[in-house]
Design an enzyme around this catalytic site. Structure first.
Site, PDB file in Angstrom:
ATOM      1  N   LYS A   1       0.890  -1.160   0.000  1.00  0.00           N
ATOM      2  CA  LYS A   1       0.000   0.000   0.000  1.00  0.00           C
ATOM      3  C   LYS A   1       0.932   1.214   0.000  1.00  0.00           C
ATOM      4  O   LYS A   1       1.263   1.781   1.049  1.00  0.00           O
ATOM      5  CB  LYS A   1      -0.923  -0.029   1.214  1.00  0.00           C
ATOM      6  CG  LYS A   1      -2.061   0.986   1.125  1.00  0.00           C
ATOM      7  CD  LYS A   1      -3.117   0.697   2.172  1.00  0.00           C
ATOM      8  CE  LYS A   1      -4.100   1.843   2.318  1.00  0.00           C
ATOM      9  NZ  LYS A   1      -4.942   2.081   1.156  1.00  0.00           N
TER      10      LYS A   1
HETATM   11  C1  PLP Z   1      -6.482   0.741  -4.141  1.00  0.00           C
HETATM   12  C2  PLP Z   1      -7.158   0.062  -2.999  1.00  0.00           C
HETATM   13  N1  PLP Z   1      -7.652  -1.185  -3.165  1.00  0.00           N
HETATM   14  C3  PLP Z   1      -8.282  -1.836  -2.173  1.00  0.00           C
HETATM   15  C4  PLP Z   1      -8.439  -1.272  -0.925  1.00  0.00           C
HETATM   16  C5  PLP Z   1      -9.141  -2.007   0.163  1.00  0.00           C
HETATM   17  O1  PLP Z   1      -8.245  -2.354   1.155  1.00  0.00           O
HETATM   18  P1  PLP Z   1      -8.712  -2.551   2.678  1.00  0.00           P
HETATM   19  O2  PLP Z   1      -9.972  -3.316   2.643  1.00  0.00           O
HETATM   20  O3  PLP Z   1      -7.601  -3.316   3.283  1.00  0.00           O
HETATM   21  O4  PLP Z   1      -8.903  -1.193   3.234  1.00  0.00           O
HETATM   22  C6  PLP Z   1      -7.947   0.026  -0.709  1.00  0.00           C
HETATM   23  C7  PLP Z   1      -8.119   0.670   0.598  1.00  0.00           C
HETATM   24  O5  PLP Z   1      -7.239   0.732   1.364  1.00  0.00           O
HETATM   25  C8  PLP Z   1      -7.273   0.690  -1.746  1.00  0.00           C
HETATM   26  O6  PLP Z   1      -6.788   1.918  -1.564  1.00  0.00           O
END
Ligand code: PLP
Length: 295
Positions: free
Chosen positions: A158
């Protein structure tokens, strides 16, 4: 105009101590700003407790390692700082943003000696999408940019740099009156929204893309578990955009977005139905265990 984020009140945890919100600053010559050597998390607290805090913290540490740096705090220390921050801010329901970035010691592509800085901020962020529109289903555009091949970018992290195409895509969608955009991947398969994973429903089963070049979201994994607990079949597979006309329901999910029904993606139409509604409710109950148990 709402208050800018650097002007809010309270405290931010920064490099081991709590500092007044307005003093949590960095210099313009910061590697993280120039070269996107920065990783972050998005978490939500419900009733004073962060949902799946350790999983988010572990992903933050792992994202740093993928970018080649070690966050100088243990998961226990980061979790303790998060919990203490929430208490000091007096928040029960809040959004939490931990971030780690390379500092200013070297200023070039190479940043071998740069300090790894860490900060955690928390603020109140009720609904990612307009609450009125949300249950009717939001409208998504089809993004121009695609999620990159894992050979091209560290797609399991991330990492701030991966959001460049998300902001461009979301802005383009908003300019056309859409709430967000759905992105395809480098192969032309359906991938996700700009900050949330995507799911479809067909004949009582849920279909969702394999997360092989984008985040396997913590919410995504939670929702798959909730659906299976309900006896709903979940199929993770490659989905091509041409298939979208065959799906009856669609929703996106993520920490910020929670479970949000989708009514439109470009020319495709969906009707939020029983499966989406059930998962919106199940997710709300899952993140608020104490409240759900007390009701
Ligand atoms: C690009 C992206 N995909 C998917 C997610 C979903 O991730 P999570 O459920 O861990 O927040 C997020 C959010 O953080 C995101 O920014």
């Amino acid at each position: 105009m709402s208050v800018p984020f650097d002007q809010l009140d309270g405290e931010i945890w920064m490099n081991g101590s709590f500092v007044p919100w307005k003093d949590a600053k960095i210099h313009v010559l910061t590697h993280g700003l120039h070269y996107a050597s920065s990783v972050f998390e998005g978490e939500r607290a419900y009733g004073g407790e962060v949902f799946k805090l350790r999983e988010h913290t572990d992903r933050l540490i792992e994202s740093g390692r993928i970018l080649g740096f070690e966050i100088p705090y243990s998961a226990d220390e980061i979790d303790a700082a998060t919990t203490e921050l929430l208490k000091r801010q007096g928040f029960a329901d809040a959004y939490i943003r931990p971030i780690a970035w390379r500092g200013s010691e070297m200023m070039g592509v190479s940043a071998q000696k740069n300090r790894i800085n860490v900060a955690i901020a928390a603020w109140v962020w009720p609904s990612y999408f307009d609450p009125e529109q949300r249950m009717k289903g939001i409208r998504l555009d089809l993004a121009q940019y695609r999620r990159p091949d894992p050979m091209t970018a560290p797609s399991r992290a991330k990492a701030a740099g991966l959001y460049m195409i998300c902001t461009i895509s979301k802005h383009a969608a908003e300019a056309k009156g859409y709430a967000d955009a759905m992105m395809l991947d480098w192969r032309g398969r359906v991938a996700e929204a700009t900050g949330a994973n995507i799911f479809f429903v067909k004949d009582g089963a849920i279909h969702t893309p394999d997360p092989d070049c984008f985040l396997n979201g913590i919410t995504r994994q939670t929702v798959i578990g909730l659906a299976r607990r309900r006896g709903i079949e979940v199929i993770e597979r490659a989905i091509m955009p041409e298939e979208l006309s065959g799906f009856s329901e669609c929703f996106i999910c993520g920490t910020a977005a929670e479970v949000t029904p989708v009514a439109e993606i470009a020319d495709w139409r969906f009707t939020p139905g029983d499966i989406t509604r059930r998962l919106v409710e199940d997710y709300a109950a899952e993140v608020q265990p104490k409240r759900a148990a007390a009701e």
